[in-house]
Design a protein around this motif. Structure first.
Motif, PDB file in Angstrom:
ATOM      1  N   GLY A   1       0.831  -1.097   0.043  1.00 28.23           N
ATOM      2  CA  GLY A   1      -0.065   0.070  -0.085  1.00 28.23           C
ATOM      3  C   GLY A   1       0.951   1.021  -0.044  1.00 28.23           C
ATOM      4  O   GLY A   1       1.214   1.817   1.195  1.00 28.23           O
ATOM      5  N   LEU A   2       1.047   1.744  -1.189  1.00 21.56           N
ATOM      6  CA  LEU A   2       2.217   3.118  -1.103  1.00 21.56           C
ATOM      7  C   LEU A   2       1.332   4.336  -0.906  1.00 21.56           C
ATOM      8  O   LEU A   2       1.976   4.919  -0.134  1.00 21.56           O
ATOM      9  N   CYS A   3       0.008   4.295  -0.926  1.00 25.32           N
ATOM     10  CA  CYS A   3      -0.653   5.536  -0.491  1.00 25.32           C
ATOM     11  C   CYS A   3      -0.728   5.581   0.946  1.00 25.32           C
ATOM     12  O   CYS A   3      -0.549   6.718   1.506  1.00 25.32           O
ATOM     13  N   PRO A   4      -1.025   4.364   1.560  1.00 26.74           N
ATOM     14  CA  PRO A   4      -0.838   4.450   3.235  1.00 26.74           C
ATOM     15  C   PRO A   4       0.546   4.895   3.742  1.00 26.74           C
ATOM     16  O   PRO A   4       0.424   5.487   4.811  1.00 26.74           O
TER      17      PRO A   4
ATOM     18  N   GLU B   1       8.814  10.052   2.912  1.00 26.83           N
ATOM     19  CA  GLU B   1       7.807  10.934   2.067  1.00 26.83           C
ATOM     20  C   GLU B   1       8.489  11.253   0.701  1.00 26.83           C
ATOM     21  O   GLU B   1       7.681  10.931  -0.200  1.00 26.83           O
TER      22      GLU B   1
ATOM     23  N   THR C   1       6.864   9.567  -2.768  1.00 31.41           N
ATOM     24  CA  THR C   1       6.419  10.639  -3.620  1.00 31.41           C
ATOM     25  C   THR C   1       7.203  10.485  -4.930  1.00 31.41           C
ATOM     26  O   THR C   1       6.734  10.481  -6.026  1.00 31.41           O
TER      27      THR C   1
ATOM     28  N   LEU D   1       6.011   7.180  -6.805  1.00 29.54           N
ATOM     29  CA  LEU D   1       4.593   7.391  -7.347  1.00 29.54           C
ATOM     30  C   LEU D   1       4.913   7.977  -8.494  1.00 29.54           C
ATOM     31  O   LEU D   1       4.245   7.815  -9.526  1.00 29.54           O
TER      32      LEU D   1
ATOM     33  N   LEU E   1       2.644   6.699   2.256  1.00 32.66           N
ATOM     34  CA  LEU E   1       2.684   8.017   1.666  1.00 32.66           C
ATOM     35  C   LEU E   1       2.148   8.920   3.194  1.00 32.66           C
ATOM     36  O   LEU E   1       2.742   9.507   3.463  1.00 32.66           O
ATOM     37  N   GLU E   2       0.996   8.497   3.433  1.00 31.00           N
ATOM     38  CA  GLU E   2       0.168   9.289   4.480  1.00 31.00           C
ATOM     39  C   GLU E   2       0.829   9.036   5.895  1.00 31.00           C
ATOM     40  O   GLU E   2       0.996   9.879   6.479  1.00 31.00           O
TER      41      GLU E   2
END
Length: 125
Positions: A98-101, A115, A119, A122, A103-104
């Motif tokens: 899970g790349l988005c989690p 981060e 970023t 992605l 990043l968050e």
């Protein structure tokens, strides 16, 4: 006493009655997994980051930030970055990550290196 010496942030959160015999405290915004891994690091100067898995590493990253442990946070950022590289070696789409989690979580933990890595990853993949 040892925890207070290794982690000032934790010492201020532990109420004095606990130090005198209470058996539990409740900490907001810290998972049990992340807190146990943090305690392992504070007691042994070692952490099971390799075995923690994606969720465990994210929990440890958040705990290391909350309790102001920059060395542990840097180690965790490194392991998360390496796990992204390994998981996406063949294909980003097939990666079970899970790349988005991530990043968050890196943003919540003020993990600027992670981060920037996620970023950039992605944007370029």
């Amino acid at each position: 006493v040892l925890l207070g010496a290794r982690c000032n942030a934790l010492e201020t959160l532990i109420p004095k009655p606990l130090l005198e015999g209470e058996t539990s405290i409740k900490l907001a915004d810290v998972s049990e997994v992340g807190f146990k891994a943090l305690l392992e690091f504070l007691y042994t100067d070692h952490s099971s980051i390799e075995e923690a898995g994606e969720r465990g590493r994210i929990d440890l990253l958040l705990a290391s930030d909350k309790f102001n442990q920059p060395r542990l946070k840097a180690l965790t950022e490194l392991y998360i970055s390496k796990s992204v590289e390994v998981a996406t070696r063949d294909s980003v789409i097939k990666a079970e990550l899970g790349l988005c989690p991530m990043l968050e979580a890196s943003q919540r933990a003020h993990a600027t290196q992670l981060e920037a890595f996620v970023t950039h990853f992605l944007q370029t993949k």
